[in-house]
Design an enzyme around this catalytic site. Structure first.
Site, PDB file in Angstrom:
ATOM      1  CE  LYS A  63     -19.666   2.527  -3.965  1.00 28.00           C
ATOM      2  NZ  LYS A  63     -18.389   3.201  -3.594  1.00 28.00           N
ATOM      3  CE1 TYR A  98      -2.806  -3.207   0.527  1.00 25.59           C
ATOM      4  CE2 TYR A  98      -3.090  -2.663   2.943  1.00 25.59           C
ATOM      5  CZ  TYR A  98      -3.410  -3.661   1.969  1.00 25.59           C
ATOM      6  OH  TYR A  98      -3.926  -4.517   1.992  1.00 25.59           O
ATOM      7  CB  SER A 142      -2.153 -12.887   2.712  1.00 21.70           C
ATOM      8  OG  SER A 142      -3.321 -12.151   2.009  1.00 21.70           O
ATOM      9  CG  ASN A 143      -3.477 -13.067  -1.493  1.00 23.59           C
ATOM     10  OD1 ASN A 143      -4.668 -12.755  -2.069  1.00 23.59           O
ATOM     11  ND2 ASN A 143      -2.753 -12.005  -1.213  1.00 23.59           N
ATOM     12  CG  LEU A 145     -18.372  -3.740   2.348  1.00 26.26           C
ATOM     13  CD1 LEU A 145     -18.297  -2.292   2.822  1.00 26.26           C
ATOM     14  CD2 LEU A 145     -19.637  -4.181   2.855  1.00 26.26           C
ATOM     15  CG  PHE A 160     -11.450  -7.411  -2.417  1.00 23.33           C
ATOM     16  CD1 PHE A 160     -10.881  -5.988  -2.177  1.00 23.33           C
ATOM     17  CD2 PHE A 160     -11.096  -8.270  -3.369  1.00 23.33           C
ATOM     18  CE1 PHE A 160      -9.961  -5.744  -2.865  1.00 23.33           C
ATOM     19  CE2 PHE A 160     -10.046  -7.946  -4.249  1.00 23.33           C
ATOM     20  CZ  PHE A 160      -9.368  -6.642  -3.962  1.00 23.33           C
TER      21      PHE A 160
END
Length: 311
Positions: free
Chosen positions: A215, A59, A156-157, A207, A205
Site C-alpha cells: 500500500k 491491548y 513472548s519476547n 506484514l 508483525f
C-alpha cells in the site's frame, strides 16, 4: 475445511491463520477505535474460518479481552482458540513487568473474568522480567494447565537463552516473537531450536507495519508522532529496496488475482518454521480479505522466489 496446527505438546488445534486483536479495544495503542467495529472484526475472523484470537492485557489494559468476551457470545466456545498475554503489573501506580508465579496466577484469573470464560487455550508471559527465574514462571503456568485454567503455555519476547531457561522442564508449548520477511534473524538459531524442542512458533508483525501489503509508494510521509516516521525500514535506500521487492510480489499476486498481503500471508502459512501467523485488522473486511490466504496455494517456485527476494 482448513487444516489445523497442533500447538506444542498441548491438545490445542489452531488454524494456521489467526487474528491479532491489538486494534480491538487497544485504545492505548490506536486512536479513535470503535468498540462495535472491534467486535465485528472478531466475528469476521470466526465467520471466515479463523479460530485463533490473539489478545493481551496490554491491548487497552484488558479492554480487548472484554470486547472479545462479548463478541464470542453465540459461538461455540470449544471451536475458538483464545490466546492472551500478561506480565504488566500496575499495582504500584506505574507499569512494571512481573513474572512472579503469584502475579501470573492472578493475571490468568483476571483474563478469564474479562473474557467471560473458564479456560484460556493459550496464555503467554508477555515479556520476561529481570528477576524471576524463567523456569519458575513457566512452572506456575504448568500448574494452571494441570488445573484446566489454561491449555497451552506460551512465552513472548524471550531471547533464545531465556527460552532455554524457561523450558528447562519442557513446559513451554509456544513462543510468540517478532518475525517477518524483513526481520529474519530468528531463522538462524531461534526457529531451528524451537523445532528441535517441539515448541510452536507464532510470529507477530507479519506484514511489517503495512510495508508488506503493497500500500506504500516512494511518496509516502508520516507525521513525527507516527512510529513509522523513525522506522529504518521506511527510510532512504532501504525503503526503496523493500518497495522494489514488494513490486515483485505484486506480479505473483496479479497472476493469482489476489493482493500482495494475501500472497505474503500465504508464504507464512506454507513456511515450515511458522505455526500460526496472526495479522491484525481494524475492519471486518480486512479480516475477510486476510482469510483468503488460507485458500491460496503458492507453487514451490513462487514460495522460493519470495524467500529469495528477502534473504
Amino acid at each position: 475445511m482448513t487444516t489445523t496446527i497442533k500447538i506444542g505438546q498441548s491438545d490445542v488445534q489452531a488454524t494456521p491463520l489467526g487474528l491479532g486483536t491489538n486494534a480491538v479495544g487497544g485504545t492505548n495503542l490506536f486512536p479513535n477505535l470503535n468498540d462495535d467495529t472491534g467486535k465485528a472484526v472478531v466475528r469476521a475472523g470466526l465467520d471466515h474460518g479463523i479460530n485463533l484470537l490473539d489478545t493481551a492485557f496490554a491491548y487497552g489494559l484488558g479492554h480487548s479481552e472484554e470486547l472479545i468476551g462479548q463478541a464470542i457470545k453465540g459461538y461455540n466456545r470449544h471451536n475458538i482458540v483464545i490466546a492472551s498475554k500478561g506480565a504488566q503489573d500496575l499495582s504500584s501506580g506505574e507499569e512494571k513487568i512481573n513474572n512472579a508465579p503469584q502475579f501470573l496466577r492472578q493475571a490468568v484469573d483476571d483474563s478469564l473474568r474479562r473474557l467471560q470464560t473458564d479456560y484460556l487455550d493459550i496464555f503467554y508471559i508477555h515479556f520476561p522480567d529481570d528477576k524471576t527465574p524463567k523456569d519458575e514462571a513457566v512452572s506456575a503456568l504448568t500448574d494452571l494447565k494441570k488445573a484446566g485454567k489454561i491449555r497451552a503455555v506460551g512465552i513472548s519476547n524471550f531471547s533464545l537463552a531465556q527460552i532455554k531457561e524457561a523450558n528447562r522442564d519442557g513446559g513451554v508449548d509456544v513462543v510468540e516473537n517478532q518475525y517477518n520477511l524483513l526481520h529474519r534473524e530468528p531463522e538462524k538459531d531461534l526457529l531451528p531450536a524451537l523445532q528441535q524442542a517441539h515448541i510452536s512458533f507464532v510470529p507477530y508483525f507479519p506484514l511489517a507495519s503495512g510495508l508488506l501489503t503493497g500500500k506504500y509508494d516512494q511518496q509516502v510521509t508520516f507525521p513525527a508522532d507516527d512510529i513509522r516516521h523513525s522506522d529504518p525500514n521506511f527510510q532512504g535506500a532501504r525503503f526503496t529496496s523493500i518497495l522494489q521487492k514488494v513490486a515483485q510480489i505484486r506480479k505473483i499476486a496479479a497472476a493469482h488475482h489476489v493482493t500482495v498481503a494475501q500472497v505474503v500471508l500465504a508464504w507464512y502459512i506454507q513456511n515450515p518454521l511458522v505455526s500460526v501467523v496472526i495479522p491484525g485488522a481494524n475492519r471486518p473486511e480486512q479480516v475477510a480479505a486476510n482469510a483468503k490466504a488460507l485458500e491460496l496455494p503458492l507453487s514451490a517456485a513462487e514460495y522460493q522466489q519470495i524467500d529469495g527476494l528477502f534473504k
